[in-house]
Structures are given as C-alpha cells and as structure tokens.
Design a protein around this motif. Sequence first.
Motif, PDB file in Angstrom:
ATOM      1  N   PHE A 135      38.376  56.679  52.969  1.00  0.00           N
ATOM      2  CA  PHE A 135      38.538  56.238  54.351  1.00  0.00           C
ATOM      3  C   PHE A 135      37.192  55.789  54.926  1.00  0.00           C
ATOM      4  O   PHE A 135      37.115  54.798  55.668  1.00  0.00           O
ATOM      5  N   GLY A 136      36.135  56.532  54.575  1.00  0.00           N
ATOM      6  CA  GLY A 136      34.811  56.151  55.038  1.00  0.00           C
ATOM      7  C   GLY A 136      34.395  54.787  54.520  1.00  0.00           C
ATOM      8  O   GLY A 136      33.827  53.971  55.262  1.00  0.00           O
ATOM      9  N   TRP A 137      34.661  54.522  53.236  1.00  0.00           N
ATOM     10  CA  TRP A 137      34.342  53.214  52.661  1.00  0.00           C
ATOM     11  C   TRP A 137      35.120  52.106  53.369  1.00  0.00           C
ATOM     12  O   TRP A 137      34.567  51.049  53.694  1.00  0.00           O
ATOM     13  N   ALA A 138      36.411  52.333  53.595  1.00  0.00           N
ATOM     14  CA  ALA A 138      37.221  51.311  54.271  1.00  0.00           C
ATOM     15  C   ALA A 138      36.636  51.001  55.644  1.00  0.00           C
ATOM     16  O   ALA A 138      36.484  49.819  56.022  1.00  0.00           O
ATOM     17  N   ALA A 139      36.296  52.043  56.396  1.00  0.00           N
ATOM     18  CA  ALA A 139      35.745  51.836  57.731  1.00  0.00           C
ATOM     19  C   ALA A 139      34.380  51.163  57.674  1.00  0.00           C
ATOM     20  O   ALA A 139      34.078  50.264  58.479  1.00  0.00           O
ATOM     21  N   LYS A 191      32.277  55.169  63.583  1.00  0.00           N
ATOM     22  CA  LYS A 191      32.517  56.617  63.676  1.00  0.00           C
ATOM     23  C   LYS A 191      33.294  57.118  62.466  1.00  0.00           C
ATOM     24  O   LYS A 191      32.979  58.172  61.902  1.00  0.00           O
ATOM     25  N   TRP A 192      34.332  56.377  62.062  1.00  0.00           N
ATOM     26  CA  TRP A 192      35.106  56.768  60.881  1.00  0.00           C
ATOM     27  C   TRP A 192      34.222  56.759  59.630  1.00  0.00           C
ATOM     28  O   TRP A 192      34.333  57.649  58.781  1.00  0.00           O
ATOM     29  N   ALA A 193      33.380  55.740  59.504  1.00  0.00           N
ATOM     30  CA  ALA A 193      32.519  55.636  58.318  1.00  0.00           C
ATOM     31  C   ALA A 193      31.551  56.816  58.250  1.00  0.00           C
ATOM     32  O   ALA A 193      31.405  57.462  57.202  1.00  0.00           O
ATOM     33  N   ALA A 195      32.269  64.217  53.223  1.00  0.00           N
ATOM     34  CA  ALA A 195      32.558  64.202  51.786  1.00  0.00           C
ATOM     35  C   ALA A 195      31.334  64.338  50.900  1.00  0.00           C
ATOM     36  O   ALA A 195      31.397  64.982  49.843  1.00  0.00           O
ATOM     37  N   ALA A 196      30.223  63.734  51.285  1.00  0.00           N
ATOM     38  CA  ALA A 196      29.072  63.665  50.372  1.00  0.00           C
ATOM     39  C   ALA A 196      28.498  65.034  50.007  1.00  0.00           C
ATOM     40  O   ALA A 196      28.243  65.298  48.822  1.00  0.00           O
TER      41      ALA A 196
END
Length: 417
Positions: free
Chosen positions: A308-312, A261-263, A270-271
């Motif tokens: 944050f999306g990348w981390a998730a 969900k975070w990703a 953002a994109a």
Amino acid sequence: MNAATNQRFESLDAIRGVAVMGILAMNIVAFALPFPAYSNPAAGGPPGGADLAAWFFNFLFVDSKMRGLFSMLFGASTLLVIERAEAAGRSPLRAHYARMLWLALFGLAHYYFIWFGDILFLYAVCGLLLFPFRRLSARALAWWAAGFFLVGAALFLALWASLLAAQAGALPVDAGAGASTALRQIETAMGANSPDYAKELARYLGSYGAIVTHRITETAGKPVEGLIVMLWETMGLMLAGMALLKSRMLTGQWPAARYLKWAIAGFLLAAPPLAGLAVYQAKAGFSGVAVFGSAAALSLPFDIMMTFGWAALILWLIRITVSDAVRARLAAAGRMAFTNYLTTSIVMTTIFYGYGLGLFGSVGRAPLYLFCFGMWAAMLLWSKPWLDRFHYGPLEWLWRSLSRASPQPMRRRPPAQ
C-alpha cells in the motif's frame, strides 16, 4: 465509483508500468540463479557482502511488494473491464470469464514452455472468483480482502509452527512424521547450502528440450500447487485493488497530501519489522525454517502494508514530480504489461539458460540488477512508440481477439491532414 467508462486513467496505467518493472526486480534472481537462492542468499554457499546487501534490500522493499502491487492492479483492471463491458452492452459475465480462461491457457503455456515462475495461471483462477464481488462497496471489499489475508496468514503460521516443533522434536510420533517430512523438504528447497542448488544449476544450463521435458513430467503439477499456496493472499490483494479503485485511490484522484501520508505510514510501519526478520534469518544461519517463517508467514502483514505504501508513493510521485513525458512512458509500459511481462521471460531465459547465452548461476545477486535496468529501459523505450501506432500491445491484442472470438482493430488511423 462507477468505473464503467471509456476513459483511461493514466495514473492507473503508470502505476501498472512501475509494477511490471518491479516484478522483474523481484524475479531476476529466479531467472538467473537456482531457485533456492530466491529467498536464501546462502543457498549456494556463504554470500559476499554485496550479494547480502542486495538480498537485504530486496527482502525489505521488493520481494512480495511488487507482486502485491501487480496483483492489486490486476484486481482493479478486472473490475474496469467488467464494468466497461456492461456499459458497452456486452455480457460482463461472458467478457470476464472468456478473458480469464484464455489467460489461464497463456499462463500454462508460459510455465511449461518459457519459465517456471509464471503468475498468469494463478491470476486467471483467482480472477474467475472475482466476478461475484464486483458490485460490493469499497468498504465491503476491504473487509473481504482482510478475511482472505487472515486465512492465508493463519495457514502459513500454522505450518511454520509445526516446522519449529518438528525441528525441536516436540511433536508426538503420530503427528511428527508428516511435519518431519515437510521440514526436510523446506531445508532442501530453502535452506543454506541447499542440495537442490547444484541440480538446478545443471538443469538450466542444459538443453531447451530437457528443461521442457522436466516441467511436463516431473513438475507438471506446480501451477496447481502454486495456486493452493498463493490463492488466499492473491485474492486478498485483488479485492484490495478493487476497493482502492472504487475509492478513487488508484485513479489518482486523491489529494497529493493523502498519498504522501499513506506512503509514509506504509513504509514506517513495515520497514522496521521486516528489517528485524532479515536479521533473524541471518542469525539463524539462513536455515530453511527461518527463511520460510520470515518470507512466507511472519512478513505477510508487513509486506501488505508496504505494498500500500508503494502504491501511494508512486501515485504521489506521479502527481508531484514526474514529468508528462515520463508519465506517458510509464503509462504505455503499463498498458502493455502483458506483453512486457512475457517478453521479459523470453529475454531473461534466453540470456541465462543453457540454450541461450548460458549465464545461469555465473552472475552474482547484486550485478543482476544491471539486467533489470536494461530491460526497464527497453520497456520504456518501445512501449510508447508501439502504442502511438497501434491500439494494443501484441499480446494484449491477441488476448482481446481470442476473448471476443474475433480479430480486433489493431492499427491506429493516421491523423487527418
């Protein structure tokens, strides 16, 4: 969360491995082309279709995001080191500040003698400021991070607004002189057909001695200038990393569905705005003001969201799809991130600079990623066999030994027969 434990979190090491590889994907243009090309695909002239596509992909998914990921992980790792020192009965204050002071010296050596794009000095100085935040809750750390982000964004937006006003001739005479000077500097450093492009091309195809002399004379203050520019964003990212560690996000302890969900949220939010900023730069003819506004001011909140999306996403993939063998390779590369980061600088400058193979400026933006693939393969191939034999990477061992003022045990004992 109390991170004071001898346990290693493989997910944290693995995401750090991805981050150190991603840093190369972000930096490869600065290794191989004059610096104006880093943010501007038209800095050396009209770009071809493949190079423009590579720039678009990098602007959308890589630039700032991989540095953001690396910065968050630095904050998380710093908190772990502090808490583990305290749990072991050593002075956490001394352990932390000794590590940061030695890191600052490594960073300055990296800048002056290897590559101008150093981030270690910036990380060390920001790291010196992290210690008072160590006992805050995850929520409090998140609020502090947001505060740093807001200040950084406000400063960049104010500068961009003054550049736009100077460009339009809308500033009073007494206020316009400084802004006009800044406008010329931005156009020179970041604009299309940058006059700095040819100068840097000649400089980095020259001798090692000439390059070092230039850094210790004409650009000696760049590490401090970079610190002034990047401190607010970097502090925010490091504090966010500390918060995510305390919330168990970076240790891989969330449910897989929550990571997904975070990703999805990070990328979807953002994109589209980042794609719009890329189109804006192209329509503005990649002027310095458009590039600066997009890359430094307007993109900041979206870069953070995608970080944050990348981390998730990485943690979700590690949990769901990545095999144990691949996870172990990534974790080993992450445990040796310091060695891999500096080794990458040595390898890439040797490939591209005049004192090495002299390929600087002769490889297009798109083909540069082939060099990334080769270096990534090297990191994944050598890090795990090294750590099977030794406790630390070579530079991790040196950093730890200097910080503790005594040589640390290096070689692993062979298993008993």
